[in-house]
Design an enzyme around this catalytic site. Structure first.
Site, PDB file in Angstrom:
ATOM      1  N   ARG A 136      49.173  56.840  26.522  1.00 11.13           N
ATOM      2  CA  ARG A 136      48.630  56.216  27.739  1.00 11.13           C
ATOM      3  C   ARG A 136      47.887  57.223  28.592  1.00 11.13           C
ATOM      4  NH1 ARG A 136      50.826  50.770  29.265  1.00 11.13           N
ATOM      5  NH2 ARG A 136      52.017  50.132  27.453  1.00 11.13           N
TER       6      ARG A 136
ATOM      7  N   GLY B  44      56.943  57.198  30.940  1.00 12.16           N
ATOM      8  CA  GLY B  44      56.391  56.358  32.009  1.00 12.16           C
ATOM      9  C   GLY B  44      57.274  55.250  32.547  1.00 12.16           C
TER      10      GLY B  44
ATOM     11  N   THR C 143      45.138  44.924  30.965  1.00  8.20           N
ATOM     12  CA  THR C 143      44.213  45.931  31.477  1.00  8.20           C
ATOM     13  C   THR C 143      42.783  45.618  31.055  1.00  8.20           C
ATOM     14  OG1 THR C 143      45.962  47.579  31.398  1.00  8.20           O
ATOM     15  CG2 THR C 143      43.719  48.409  31.479  1.00  8.20           C
ATOM     16  N   ASN C 144      42.627  45.241  29.787  1.00  5.01           N
ATOM     17  CA  ASN C 144      41.289  44.946  29.283  1.00  5.01           C
ATOM     18  C   ASN C 144      40.649  43.782  30.015  1.00  5.01           C
ATOM     19  OD1 ASN C 144      40.386  46.463  26.599  1.00  5.01           O
ATOM     20  ND2 ASN C 144      42.616  46.417  26.736  1.00  5.01           N
TER      21      ASN C 144
ATOM     22  N   ASN D  64      36.161  36.966  26.435  1.00  2.00           N
ATOM     23  CA  ASN D  64      37.209  36.147  27.070  1.00  2.00           C
ATOM     24  C   ASN D  64      36.723  35.494  28.363  1.00  2.00           C
ATOM     25  OD1 ASN D  64      38.940  36.841  24.999  1.00  2.00           O
ATOM     26  ND2 ASN D  64      39.871  38.551  26.122  1.00  2.00           N
TER      27      ASN D  64
ATOM     28  N   ASP E  37      48.568  45.186  36.123  1.00  2.00           N
ATOM     29  CA  ASP E  37      49.922  45.132  35.560  1.00  2.00           C
ATOM     30  C   ASP E  37      50.925  44.367  36.419  1.00  2.00           C
ATOM     31  OD1 ASP E  37      51.471  46.021  33.247  1.00  2.00           O
ATOM     32  OD2 ASP E  37      52.622  47.239  34.644  1.00  2.00           O
TER      33      ASP E  37
ATOM     34  N   HIS F  32      54.668  40.281  36.347  1.00  2.00           N
ATOM     35  CA  HIS F  32      53.986  41.187  35.411  1.00  2.00           C
ATOM     36  C   HIS F  32      52.591  40.616  35.124  1.00  2.00           C
ATOM     37  CE1 HIS F  32      54.250  43.361  31.227  1.00  2.00           C
ATOM     38  NE2 HIS F  32      53.646  44.113  32.115  1.00  2.00           N
TER      39      HIS F  32
ATOM     40  N   CYS G  35      49.269  43.423  25.527  1.00  2.00           N
ATOM     41  CA  CYS G  35      48.632  42.185  25.059  1.00  2.00           C
ATOM     42  C   CYS G  35      47.335  41.886  25.799  1.00  2.00           C
ATOM     43  CB  CYS G  35      49.590  41.007  25.173  1.00  2.00           C
ATOM     44  SG  CYS G  35      50.922  41.077  23.965  1.00  2.00           S
ATOM     45  N   GLY G  36      46.791  42.855  26.525  1.00  2.00           N
ATOM     46  CA  GLY G  36      45.432  42.679  27.022  1.00  2.00           C
ATOM     47  C   GLY G  36      45.234  42.519  28.515  1.00  2.00           C
TER      48      GLY G  36
ATOM     49  N   ARG H  68      50.547  36.947  22.162  1.00  2.00           N
ATOM     50  CA  ARG H  68      49.907  37.370  20.930  1.00  2.00           C
ATOM     51  C   ARG H  68      50.470  36.482  19.834  1.00  2.00           C
ATOM     52  NH1 ARG H  68      47.802  42.670  19.254  1.00  2.00           N
ATOM     53  NH2 ARG H  68      47.786  43.485  21.369  1.00  2.00           N
TER      54      ARG H  68
ATOM     55  N   LYS I 109      57.901  49.514  36.845  1.00  2.00           N
ATOM     56  CA  LYS I 109      58.669  48.375  36.338  1.00  2.00           C
ATOM     57  C   LYS I 109      60.024  48.249  37.044  1.00  2.00           C
ATOM     58  CE  LYS I 109      55.402  47.034  33.892  1.00  2.00           C
ATOM     59  NZ  LYS I 109      54.925  47.287  32.586  1.00  2.00           N
TER      60      LYS I 109
ATOM     61  N   ASN J 115      51.589  54.064  21.519  1.00  2.00           N
ATOM     62  CA  ASN J 115      51.782  53.724  22.933  1.00  2.00           C
ATOM     63  C   ASN J 115      51.352  54.901  23.835  1.00  2.00           C
ATOM     64  OD1 ASN J 115      52.650  51.914  25.037  1.00  2.00           O
ATOM     65  ND2 ASN J 115      54.512  53.142  25.262  1.00  2.00           N
TER      66      ASN J 115
ATOM     67  N   SER K 194      53.574  43.170  27.437  1.00  2.00           N
ATOM     68  CA  SER K 194      53.095  44.545  27.332  1.00  2.00           C
ATOM     69  C   SER K 194      52.165  44.706  26.132  1.00  2.00           C
ATOM     70  CB  SER K 194      54.285  45.489  27.182  1.00  2.00           C
ATOM     71  OG  SER K 194      55.137  45.335  28.299  1.00  2.00           O
TER      72      SER K 194
ATOM     73  N   ARG L 206      59.221  52.349  26.493  1.00  2.00           N
ATOM     74  CA  ARG L 206      60.400  51.888  27.208  1.00  2.00           C
ATOM     75  C   ARG L 206      61.512  51.587  26.220  1.00  2.00           C
ATOM     76  NH1 ARG L 206      59.736  47.323  28.519  1.00  2.00           N
ATOM     77  NH2 ARG L 206      57.554  47.041  28.033  1.00  2.00           N
TER      78      ARG L 206
HETATM   79  P1  GTP Z   1      50.751  47.024  29.322  1.00  2.00           P
HETATM   80  O1  GTP Z   1      50.114  48.165  30.052  1.00  2.00           O
HETATM   81  O2  GTP Z   1      51.690  47.488  28.269  1.00  2.00           O
HETATM   82  O3  GTP Z   1      51.389  46.032  30.220  1.00  2.00           O
HETATM   83  O4  GTP Z   1      49.586  46.325  28.432  1.00  2.00           O
HETATM   84  P2  GTP Z   1      48.328  45.406  28.749  1.00  2.00           P
HETATM   85  O5  GTP Z   1      48.767  43.983  28.767  1.00  2.00           O
HETATM   86  O6  GTP Z   1      47.604  45.904  29.936  1.00  2.00           O
HETATM   87  O7  GTP Z   1      47.439  45.569  27.437  1.00  2.00           O
HETATM   88  P3  GTP Z   1      46.010  46.267  27.198  1.00  2.00           P
HETATM   89  O8  GTP Z   1      44.919  45.616  27.977  1.00  2.00           O
HETATM   90  O9  GTP Z   1      46.167  47.724  27.368  1.00  2.00           O
HETATM   91  O10 GTP Z   1      45.753  45.936  25.666  1.00  2.00           O
HETATM   92  C1  GTP Z   1      46.623  46.368  24.646  1.00  2.00           C
HETATM   93  C2  GTP Z   1      45.996  46.260  23.286  1.00  2.00           C
HETATM   94  O11 GTP Z   1      45.498  44.935  23.066  1.00  2.00           O
HETATM   95  C3  GTP Z   1      44.814  47.203  23.118  1.00  2.00           C
HETATM   96  O12 GTP Z   1      44.971  47.878  21.894  1.00  2.00           O
HETATM   97  C4  GTP Z   1      43.629  46.307  23.094  1.00  2.00           C
HETATM   98  O13 GTP Z   1      42.634  46.828  22.257  1.00  2.00           O
HETATM   99  C5  GTP Z   1      44.165  44.968  22.596  1.00  2.00           C
HETATM  100  N1  GTP Z   1      43.412  43.835  23.182  1.00  2.00           N
HETATM  101  C6  GTP Z   1      43.181  43.642  24.507  1.00  2.00           C
HETATM  102  N2  GTP Z   1      42.432  42.532  24.719  1.00  2.00           N
HETATM  103  C7  GTP Z   1      42.203  42.002  23.496  1.00  2.00           C
HETATM  104  C8  GTP Z   1      41.489  40.831  23.038  1.00  2.00           C
HETATM  105  O14 GTP Z   1      40.929  40.058  23.806  1.00  2.00           O
HETATM  106  N3  GTP Z   1      41.480  40.609  21.695  1.00  2.00           N
HETATM  107  C9  GTP Z   1      42.094  41.450  20.809  1.00  2.00           C
HETATM  108  N4  GTP Z   1      42.038  41.163  19.515  1.00  2.00           N
HETATM  109  N5  GTP Z   1      42.769  42.559  21.215  1.00  2.00           N
HETATM  110  C10 GTP Z   1      42.830  42.832  22.520  1.00  2.00           C
HETATM  111  C1  SPV Z   2      54.443  47.918  29.870  1.00  2.00           C
HETATM  112  O1  SPV Z   2      55.102  48.308  28.906  1.00  2.00           O
HETATM  113  O2  SPV Z   2      54.361  46.702  30.190  1.00  2.00           O
HETATM  114  C2  SPV Z   2      53.674  48.898  30.660  1.00  2.00           C
HETATM  115  C3  SPV Z   2      53.911  50.319  30.429  1.00  2.00           C
HETATM  116  O3  SPV Z   2      52.905  48.520  31.533  1.00  2.00           O
HETATM  117  S1  SPV Z   2      55.380  50.899  31.145  1.00  2.00           S
HETATM  118  O4  SPV Z   2      55.075  51.366  32.480  1.00  2.00           O
HETATM  119  O5  SPV Z   2      55.850  51.961  30.316  1.00  2.00           O
HETATM  120  O6  SPV Z   2      56.344  49.830  31.222  1.00  2.00           O
HETATM  121 MN    MN Z   3      52.899  46.235  31.669  1.00  2.00          MN
END
Ligand code: GTP
Ligand code: SPV
Ligand code: MN
Length: 593
Positions: free
Chosen positions: A375, A198, A253-254, A502, A277, A226, A250-251, A406, A206, A373, A248, A69
């Protein structure tokens, strides 16, 4: 196609401006999707992946300067500058339309204009919002088919309902100097031009579901946030839901689809994914906050995704997935830094160049196979942990809201805020180190209130006020927490293993929501007693948990300076309650020193 005159007139008007060769209405059928895929393969927009190993999967590469973005090219175009606020780029609507028109003019010559009617949220739900996106990109159409509910059912619905967000997109010449992502909340309109990435072009995400929706949500008194939404099935079979806002990459999805670590699994925990998200949340007649995920797909970060960090996502993306900017392996499967298995001996990198491990650029920096980035776009229904309440119009009741960022230093692993108003203060003062999800300097700490800095479609001071007001309307307001998975030791190593572990922190969060454990009162909020975090099966180094839970008053006093500066830019629009919270925190920090 439609009897809706407003829609027909608008499509004709935009076609007159963009001059497409033809207009195709997207009906949401598999047959039409197959035609689009075939055409995208022929035009090179998509590369077919190994259909035995990855059925229904494709690879797409964006332009090299179009990978995240572009916040500096993103504008909120309200009549008054004050309504956009000091944290948004602003342009007067007249100027914005005029500038963009010059780029849109004739931009679709020799191309097809696709008309995508889409619903954010289940079609027909009173909580859902409808948009129509016009685009000259097949990649956009195919992604929208995954991320949103598209097709004739939406058009039928529009026959009765006149409200829809007018979304216009053109790749134009993909020139970053002629790229603009414009939001006109007062006209319920989005114009995006010059990008194929995206978040800039899947306008339901978004642009509509956060920037435009947050503007509408304030007026209609709900939340567009968000946030991920997850259900935590407790040992007794009861499912509690939480919503969490992290910036974004920062975790979110995970966390949203984690698999409990062995030590906790034996207790009987199980996670149900509602969203990763975006959360739309309303106060219901029971006085609680209820959330729906308006999306129907994931647009997730590829690097770092593997069976340890996110098993459920690895399963999700095995079929019907569009990969963007990852490495192509010789067997036509894909790879990224931090993927499962061996590092491939060779491949084609995200820029389409031959790649081998260990290659360096002219500055001696490693050349990455996948863009940081990069995806994937994948339907939620593929996810093994997908919640059975995804299609339920009413959504799920939220017990806790979790904010997080973070931060290498300062913020402890978890703390609970004293009350709603203090919780809003903690959300409003969130900060995080910058990631690859937006163009800019990596690692720089920036304030990102509620993880909405780039996504709030109006003045953030009004947004804070809205949060404060909503608290008053909720007899059963969720408790608000703050987490930080990213605190490091003196050597810069993460103190907390993160990912599935977590859940140990979320267990404490739910225990607090249900008054099952006590806590230590500190200047910033309630922090767990180390013994209250279940560490079964997890060995941390000596003193690590204590370090993770430490609150250093002198560091927080230093932090106040940044908070003050951030608040000051809103001048007299800043709600007084948040300055009160600021002063209370300062007082507590000084008296406990
Ligand atoms: P957007 O789609 O951009 O909104 O991101 P998101 O908030 O869904 O982040 P996502 O879960 O994709 O995680 C992004 C990065 O953070 C990845 O590279 C993960 O490996 C890392 N990450 C996620 N959870 C953790 C955690 O608990 N600890 C650490 N150290 N890294 C993490
Ligand atoms: C973000 O950046 O927070 C995302 C990816 O979820 S995007 O759809 O490109 O904004
Ligand atoms: Mn996002």
């Amino acid at each position: 196609m439609t009897k809706n005159k407003k829609l027909k007139d608008w499509v004709s008007k935009m076609a007159k401006l963009c001059q497409p060769e033809e207009i195709v209405w997207i009906d949401g059928t598999d047959a039409q999707r197959a035609v689009l895929e075939k055409e995208a393969l022929e035009s090179g927009e998509l590369i077919q992946l190994n259909q035995e190993k990855l059925p229904g999967c494709y690879l797409h590469r964006t332009a090299i300067d179009d990978v995240a973005r572009t916040e500096h090219l993103t504008f909120i175009c309200t009549k008054k500058k004050r309504d956009a606020g000091p944290t948004n780029n602003w342009m007067p609507p007249k100027t914005a339309y005029k500038k963009a028109k010059a780029i849109f003019k004739g931009a679709m010559a020799n191309r097809t204009m696709y008309v995508i009617p889409f619903s954010m949220g289940p079609v027909g739900s009173e909580f859902s919002k409808i948009g129509v996106e016009l685009t000259d990109s097949r990649y956009v159409v195919l992604n929208m088919l995954i991320m949103t509910r598209v097709g004739n059912a939406v058009l039928r619905h529009l026959e009765e309902k006149d409200h829809f967000t007018k979304c216009l997109h053109s790749k134009a010449d993909l020139n970053i100097n002629r790229r603009m992502i414009l939001h006109f909340p007062e006209d319920n309109t989005i114009w995006s031009v010059g990008s194929g990435y995206g978040g800039n072009v899947l306008l339901g995400k978004k642009c509509l579901s956060l920037r435009i929706a947050s503007f509408i949500a304030r007026r209609e008194r709900w939340f567009a946030e968000h946030m991920l939404i997850m259900g935590i099935e407790e040992p007794n079979g009861h499912v509690e839901y939480i919503a969490a806002a992290f910036p974004s990459a920062c975790g979110k999805t995970n966390l949203a689809m984690l698999i409990p670590p062995e030590g906790l699994k034996i207790k009987g925990y199980r996670i149900w994914t509602v969203g990763d998200d975006i959360a739309w949340m309303r106060v219901d007649s029971d006085g609680a906050l209820w959330a729906v995920n308006p999306e129907s797909g994931f647009f997730g970060v590829a690097p770092g995704t593997n069976s340890y960090t996110n098993f459920n996502m690895v399963e999700t993306i095995k079929k019907n997935t569009i990969y963007t900017n990852v490495l192509l392996k010789p067997d036509k499967t894909v790879w990224w830094e931090g993927a499962d298995g061996e590092i491939p001996a060779s491949g084609i990198d995200w820029q389409g160049r031959p790649w081998k491990p260990g290659m360096k650029d002219h500055n001696g920096k490693p050349i990455l196979g996948a863009q940081p980035n990069s995806r994937f776009t994948s339907p939620i229904v593929n996810c093994p942990s997908a919640s059975f309440r995804l299609e339920q119009h009413h959504g799920v009741p939220i017990s806790a809201i979790v904010f997080g960022g973070r931060r290498q230093h300062l913020a402890p692993l978890v703390y609970e805020t004293f009350n709603w108003q203090h919780g809003v203060f903690v959300g409003a003062t969130m900060a995080s180190e910058r990631t690859a999800a937006q163009v800019g300097e990596l690692g720089e700490v920036r304030r990102d209130p509620m993880a909405m800095l780039p996504f709030c479609g109006y003045n953030m001071a009004y947004y804070f006020k809205h949060w404060l007001d909503m608290g008053k309307r909720m007899p059963k307001a969720p408790k608000i927490f703050h987490v930080n998975w990213f605190r490091t030791d003196d050597k810069g190593k993460f103190l907390w293993p993160g990912f599935k572990e977590n859940l140990r922190v979320l267990e404490w969060v739910l225990d607090r929501c249900n008054n099952r454990v006590g806590a230590r009162e500190t200047s910033i909020g309630y922090v767990p007693y180390p013994a209250d975090i279940d560490m079964t099966g997890l060995d941390l180094s000596e003193g690590a948990l204590e370090k993770l839970l430490e609150v250093e008053n002198k560091d927080w006093l230093e932090e106040l300076k940044g908070i003050r500066k951030f608040f000051q830019q809103f001048k007299k629009d800043m709600p007084a309650q948040l300055w009160d919270e600021y002063k209370n925190l300062e007082k507590r920090l000084k008296s406990n020193d």
